[in-house]
Motif scaffolding. Structure first.
Motif, PDB file in Angstrom:
ATOM      1  N   MET A 171       0.838  -1.199   0.000  1.00  0.00           N
ATOM      2  CA  MET A 171       0.000   0.000   0.000  1.00  0.00           C
ATOM      3  C   MET A 171       0.881   1.262   0.000  1.00  0.00           C
ATOM      4  SD  MET A 171      -3.052   0.143  -0.456  1.00  0.00           S
ATOM      5  CE  MET A 171      -3.380   1.679  -1.275  1.00  0.00           C
ATOM      6  N   ASN A 172       1.896   1.231   0.897  1.00  0.00           N
ATOM      7  CA  ASN A 172       2.838   2.358   0.918  1.00  0.00           C
ATOM      8  C   ASN A 172       3.513   2.516  -0.434  1.00  0.00           C
ATOM      9  OD1 ASN A 172       2.364   2.991   3.573  1.00  0.00           O
ATOM     10  ND2 ASN A 172       3.990   1.662   4.336  1.00  0.00           N
ATOM     11  N   THR A 173       3.900   1.356  -1.000  1.00  0.00           N
ATOM     12  CA  THR A 173       4.575   1.386  -2.286  1.00  0.00           C
ATOM     13  C   THR A 173       3.670   2.007  -3.339  1.00  0.00           C
ATOM     14  OG1 THR A 173       5.592  -0.668  -1.591  1.00  0.00           O
ATOM     15  CG2 THR A 173       5.868  -0.055  -3.881  1.00  0.00           C
ATOM     16  N   ALA A 174       2.394   1.637  -3.326  1.00  0.00           N
ATOM     17  CA  ALA A 174       1.466   2.178  -4.319  1.00  0.00           C
ATOM     18  C   ALA A 174       1.342   3.682  -4.159  1.00  0.00           C
ATOM     19  CB  ALA A 174       0.103   1.509  -4.156  1.00  0.00           C
ATOM     20  N   ARG A 175       1.242   4.126  -2.918  1.00  0.00           N
ATOM     21  CA  ARG A 175       1.112   5.573  -2.698  1.00  0.00           C
ATOM     22  C   ARG A 175       2.343   6.296  -3.211  1.00  0.00           C
ATOM     23  NH1 ARG A 175      -0.323   7.444   3.107  1.00  0.00           N
ATOM     24  NH2 ARG A 175       1.589   8.476   2.557  1.00  0.00           N
ATOM     25  N   ALA A 176       3.526   5.724  -2.925  1.00  0.00           N
ATOM     26  CA  ALA A 176       4.768   6.359  -3.372  1.00  0.00           C
ATOM     27  C   ALA A 176       4.830   6.422  -4.888  1.00  0.00           C
ATOM     28  CB  ALA A 176       5.967   5.600  -2.825  1.00  0.00           C
ATOM     29  N   LYS A 214       4.898   9.717  -7.324  1.00  0.00           N
ATOM     30  CA  LYS A 214       5.984   9.948  -8.276  1.00  0.00           C
ATOM     31  C   LYS A 214       5.422  10.332  -9.634  1.00  0.00           C
ATOM     32  CE  LYS A 214       9.023   6.388  -7.361  1.00  0.00           C
ATOM     33  NZ  LYS A 214       9.969   5.387  -7.861  1.00  0.00           N
ATOM     34  N   LEU A 215       4.428   9.551 -10.103  1.00  0.00           N
ATOM     35  CA  LEU A 215       3.876   9.816 -11.437  1.00  0.00           C
ATOM     36  C   LEU A 215       3.169  11.160 -11.473  1.00  0.00           C
ATOM     37  CD1 LEU A 215       2.468   6.275 -12.247  1.00  0.00           C
ATOM     38  CD2 LEU A 215       4.462   7.355 -13.241  1.00  0.00           C
ATOM     39  N   ALA A 238       0.136   1.331 -10.796  1.00  0.00           N
ATOM     40  CA  ALA A 238       0.047   2.777 -10.580  1.00  0.00           C
ATOM     41  C   ALA A 238      -0.016   3.505 -11.917  1.00  0.00           C
ATOM     42  CB  ALA A 238       1.247   3.258  -9.767  1.00  0.00           C
ATOM     43  N   LEU A 239       0.816   3.046 -12.877  1.00  0.00           N
ATOM     44  CA  LEU A 239       0.808   3.703 -14.189  1.00  0.00           C
ATOM     45  C   LEU A 239      -0.552   3.500 -14.864  1.00  0.00           C
ATOM     46  CD1 LEU A 239       2.264   5.247 -16.379  1.00  0.00           C
ATOM     47  CD2 LEU A 239       3.181   3.096 -17.239  1.00  0.00           C
ATOM     48  N   ALA A 240      -1.104   2.280 -14.740  1.00  0.00           N
ATOM     49  CA  ALA A 240      -2.421   2.019 -15.330  1.00  0.00           C
ATOM     50  C   ALA A 240      -3.462   2.943 -14.708  1.00  0.00           C
ATOM     51  CB  ALA A 240      -2.803   0.560 -15.132  1.00  0.00           C
ATOM     52  N   ALA A 241      -3.406   3.114 -13.386  1.00  0.00           N
ATOM     53  CA  ALA A 241      -4.398   3.959 -12.709  1.00  0.00           C
ATOM     54  C   ALA A 241      -4.297   5.398 -13.176  1.00  0.00           C
ATOM     55  CB  ALA A 241      -4.192   3.867 -11.199  1.00  0.00           C
ATOM     56  N   VAL A 242      -3.067   5.882 -13.389  1.00  0.00           N
ATOM     57  CA  VAL A 242      -2.891   7.267 -13.821  1.00  0.00           C
ATOM     58  C   VAL A 242      -3.291   7.431 -15.289  1.00  0.00           C
ATOM     59  CG1 VAL A 242      -1.147   9.042 -14.250  1.00  0.00           C
ATOM     60  CG2 VAL A 242      -1.117   7.763 -12.116  1.00  0.00           C
ATOM     61  N   THR A 243      -3.011   6.398 -16.102  1.00  0.00           N
ATOM     62  CA  THR A 243      -3.272   6.497 -17.536  1.00  0.00           C
ATOM     63  C   THR A 243      -4.752   6.385 -17.865  1.00  0.00           C
ATOM     64  OG1 THR A 243      -1.180   5.368 -17.846  1.00  0.00           O
ATOM     65  CG2 THR A 243      -2.537   5.623 -19.780  1.00  0.00           C
ATOM     66  N   LEU A 244      -5.454   5.554 -17.107  1.00  0.00           N
ATOM     67  CA  LEU A 244      -6.849   5.242 -17.434  1.00  0.00           C
ATOM     68  C   LEU A 244      -7.708   6.483 -17.695  1.00  0.00           C
ATOM     69  CD1 LEU A 244      -8.259   2.537 -17.823  1.00  0.00           C
ATOM     70  CD2 LEU A 244      -9.249   2.823 -15.556  1.00  0.00           C
ATOM     71  N   PRO A 245      -7.718   7.471 -16.801  1.00  0.00           N
ATOM     72  CA  PRO A 245      -8.555   8.647 -17.095  1.00  0.00           C
ATOM     73  C   PRO A 245      -8.123   9.380 -18.370  1.00  0.00           C
ATOM     74  CG  PRO A 245      -7.425   8.882 -14.978  1.00  0.00           C
ATOM     75  CD  PRO A 245      -7.116   7.532 -15.483  1.00  0.00           C
ATOM     76  N   VAL A 246      -6.817   9.474 -18.602  1.00  0.00           N
ATOM     77  CA  VAL A 246      -6.331  10.142 -19.818  1.00  0.00           C
ATOM     78  C   VAL A 246      -6.787   9.364 -21.046  1.00  0.00           C
ATOM     79  CG1 VAL A 246      -4.313  11.035 -21.014  1.00  0.00           C
ATOM     80  CG2 VAL A 246      -4.305  10.882 -18.518  1.00  0.00           C
ATOM     81  N   ALA A 247      -6.655   8.026 -20.963  1.00  0.00           N
ATOM     82  CA  ALA A 247      -7.059   7.181 -22.089  1.00  0.00           C
ATOM     83  C   ALA A 247      -8.556   7.322 -22.338  1.00  0.00           C
ATOM     84  CB  ALA A 247      -6.700   5.722 -21.794  1.00  0.00           C
ATOM     85  N   ALA A 248      -9.340   7.360 -21.264  1.00  0.00           N
ATOM     86  CA  ALA A 248     -10.794   7.475 -21.417  1.00  0.00           C
ATOM     87  C   ALA A 248     -11.149   8.803 -22.071  1.00  0.00           C
ATOM     88  CB  ALA A 248     -11.474   7.339 -20.063  1.00  0.00           C
ATOM     89  N   ALA A 249     -10.526   9.885 -21.622  1.00  0.00           N
ATOM     90  CA  ALA A 249     -10.822  11.201 -22.193  1.00  0.00           C
ATOM     91  C   ALA A 249     -10.454  11.231 -23.668  1.00  0.00           C
ATOM     92  CB  ALA A 249     -10.058  12.285 -21.433  1.00  0.00           C
TER      93      ALA A 249
END
Lengths: 250, 214, 237
Positions: free
Chosen positions: B1-6, B10-11, B99-110
């Motif tokens: 969980m900590n790793t995911a937050r970090a 970062k991204l 983490a990259l997938a989570a950040v990319t998903l909204p951009v990809a959807a838009a």
């Protein structure tokens, strides 16, 4: 000046990525001619090729990724950090301490780039066109020397275009992405010609008309005019790049 | 969980990722307009208008993935900090991808919405979103192996925009159906290829990351 | 406590470490001394789990680095550079590192204060000078208030004030019972700070022991070092 150009040539050819550009750019076009030979032969016998004199010359376009890479990294390598200790340190610092006159530096860089790409283009054009003659000689007229020279010129101008954009962006990824997408089979510039006739004067659309005849762009431009249009683009972009380079802190 | 937050932090604090996302979306808008106006002039450009712009702007997602992964290895040596803070490399690599997938998903959807909705291709939107996200992960995996941004961009764009179209242009070419970007224009056909390519690239990246000296 | 036992490593065909064995004990500053390219950084990278040894073990508090839970609360490490991406601000950098080990965000500002970078917290790491980069690296090492410090050439790039500060900081840390291992090629510097000295040359440990024992009959640590490594002092490189 000669020693400056030699220094820039040495710097460029010392970069591994430059060799990627040189090797890729030189080999792709002849390889495509070889691979497509059976298909082209069928097209010739079926009579579906409208202007066989474009053959070979058209294939040269695919190798343009080489000059693009070279044009971009000539500049972007100067802006990449040299070490971890000081994230601000760049090769440009060393370059400018050796050659403080920025105009002279850019002239030397431009010369080195043009020399490299022209040599590469000459080799590639010779290989591609000879191969085309060997494979399809009986159907394809040997291309006029002026058209071959125009094709080589187009390679050099494409490298300069990449170089000028990178001078402005100081980052290699933006120009590489733009240019590589645009060298795809159906280029973005070509799409834009469907929207507005003005797009015919984009550098790559105009530039190809220096040496290709069978094009379906809305506005046909004579070869010499086409060359002048592309050169004008590059002069303007280079001028902007030069002014920025003179003004910005290294 | 900590790793995911970090990894998320970062991204989200990398300015280059924000810029890339914005440029990509703007380019999609421009191309969608180009396709629409060509169609209204009565000279459609061939490919299905709902997806064709994405065929070009997927380049932005490739760059996004490359920048996210290569940023670890750029000047400053951030990878040392990362590995000192999170030394278990395989779980780290998995969290990085998520983490990259989570950040990319909204951009990809838009981006997918921008291209598909005006062309009344709303049914394609989920598939296009998934495709763009997977493409980003594939690019990140490749950049994780190459470790330098410019060569990774050259490699990926060269494959997607030069080698791919060349292979496809050959009549009767079998390879065309198995390329990672077949799904870009034909989601029903190339989905499996995209998923398999992405998973293989991620596995390869995880293995090299695990084995190699940092 | 740091225990390095029979560590060997080959890189591109050359043996760069031969059975390196030594200890660094709590409450003491251990100086790891050697010329450029002797294998100091390679040893530290193996200790920190960044590189893999070919054989041997390197343990911190009895465990390899990769097996430590929330490692930053046990070990703080400073390698070359700041370890921060150039486009990120100092505070943003420290906050992601803090998050990775479940430390509160407030630690970022605390360690910035310790290394004197409070006013530069919003500056991007790429704009930092060499000395500031090193301080940011040190701030990262201190985030988890670790009991073990591993520092590679810590005074590199620091100004005289910074060097003096670092010296006092290391002595204080050891006085509080921490284990401090620092590598250096600056012998005068080490003689001022270290309790124990480990000398490495061409990938082998040449000698180790208390500062006084290693110096022995030689007038200074520097003289002892040149005798031990058989490097001619008049050969420039």
């Amino acid at each position: 000046m000669v020693s400056l150009v030699r220094a820039e040539l040495r710097k460029l050819l010392g970069l591994p990525t430059a060799w990627v550009g040189l090797v890729l750019g030189t080999l792709i076009a002849p390889a495509v001619v070889l691979l497509n030979a059976p298909y082209i032969r069928r097209a010739i016998t079926a009579g579906t090729l409208t202007d066989p004199s474009d053959l070979g010359l058209r294939d040269l376009g695919i190798g343009l990724i080489g000059p693009m890479i070279l044009g971009v990294i000539v500049v972007s390598s100067e802006y990449t950090s040299t070490g971890q200790d000081a994230p601000g340190a760049r090769q440009l610092t060393a370059t400018l301490t050796a050659v403080p006159d920025r105009l002279r530096l850019l002239v030397a860089k431009t010369t080195a780039l043009v020399l490299t790409v022209a040599a590469q283009a000459a080799v590639t054009a010779t290989a591609t066109l000879t191969l085309t003659q060997v494979l399809h000689g009986e159907h394809v007229p040997a291309p006029a020397p002026t058209r071959v020279v125009a094709a080589i010129l187009y390679w050099a101008l494409t490298a300069l275009l990449a170089y000028a954009i990178t001078l402005i962006t100081r980052n290699g990824i933006v120009p590489l992405t733009l240019l590589i997408i645009n060298s795809s089979v159906v280029s973005v510039s070509y799409l834009l010609t469907k929207v507005t006739d003005l797009a015919s004067y984009l550098p790559d659309i105009a530039g190809t008309q220096m040496f290709l005849r069978d094009t379906d762009f809305p506005v046909e431009i004579a070869p010499v005019t086409a060359g002048l249009v592309m050169t004008a683009w590059i002069v303007v972009l280079l001028a902007i790049g030069l002014i920025l380079f003179q003004r910005r802190d290294a | 969980m900590n790793t995911a937050r970090a990894e998320l932090r970062k991204l989200l604090t990398l300015p280059s990722l924000r810029r890339t996302a914005l440029l990509t979306w703007a380019a999609t808008l421009l191309l969608t307009y180009a396709y629409a106006s060509a169609e209204s002039r009565g000279e459609p450009l061939g490919d299905p208008t709902a997806l064709a712009p994405l065929g070009y702007t997927q380049a932005g997602f490739l760059v996004l993935g490359v920048l996210a992964a290569a940023s670890e290895y750029q000047e400053g040596g951030q990878i040392h900090t990362t590995l000192l803070a999170m030394p278990r490399r395989l779980p780290l690599q998995a969290v990085k991808a998520l983490a990259l997938a989570a950040v990319t998903l909204p951009v990809a959807a838009a981006t997918a919405a921008t291209s598909t909705l005006p062309a009344s291709g709303a049914t394609w939107m989920p598939a296009a979103t998934a495709y763009l996200t997977l493409t980003t992960l594939l690019a990140a995996a490749v950049a994780g192996v190459v470790r330098r941004a410019v060569p990774a961009v050259i490699l990926l764009l060269g494959l997607y925009f030069i080698a791919g179209p060349l292979l496809r242009a050959r009549p009767g070419s079998l390879a065309a159906a198995y390329l990672p970007d077949t799904a870009a224009l034909n989601p029903s056909r190339g989905a499996a290829a995209t998923i398999i390519w992405t998973l293989s690239a991620l596995t390869l990246a995880a293995l090299t990351f695990h084995r190699r000296d940092a | 406590m740091i225990t390095i036992d029979c560590v060997s490593k080959t890189k591109s065909g050359t043996r760069i470490l031969h059975d390196v064995t030594f200890e660094a004990r709590p409450g003491r500053v251990t100086g790891f001394l050697g010329p450029n390219g002797a294998g100091k950084t390679s040893t530290l990278r193996i200790l920190l789990g960044l590189d893999r040894p070919e054989s041997g073990t390197a343990l911190i508090c009895g465990r390899p680095y990769g097996k430590l839970d929330r490692p930053l609360t046990t070990v703080g490490a400073l390698l070359d550079g700041s370890g921060a991406h150039r486009a990120r601000t100092a505070r943003a950098h420290l906050r992601w590192v803090a998050a990775s080990n479940g430390l509160p965000d407030s630690r970022a500002d605390e360690v910035l204060e310790v290394v004197g970078l409070t006013r530069d917290a919003r500056k991007r790491a790429g704009r930092f000078s060499l000395g500031m980069s090193r301080r940011l690296g040190l701030a990262t090492a201190l985030l988890g208030d670790p009991e073990v410090l591993v520092l590679d050439e810590p005074v590199n790039g620091l100004d005289p004030v910074g060097i003096r500060w670092m010296r006092a900081f290391l002595r204080d840390s050891a006085a509080q019972g921490r284990t401090v291992l620092l590598s250096s090629h600056l012998m005068g510097e080490l003689a001022e700070t270290a309790d124990d000295v480990v000398v490495i040359d061409k990938g082998r440990i040449v000698t180790q022991g208390g500062l006084a024992d290693v110096t022995g009959d030689h007038p200074t640590l520097e003289d002892a070092f040149f005798t031990l490594t058989a490097t001619e002092a008049d050969r420039p490189w």
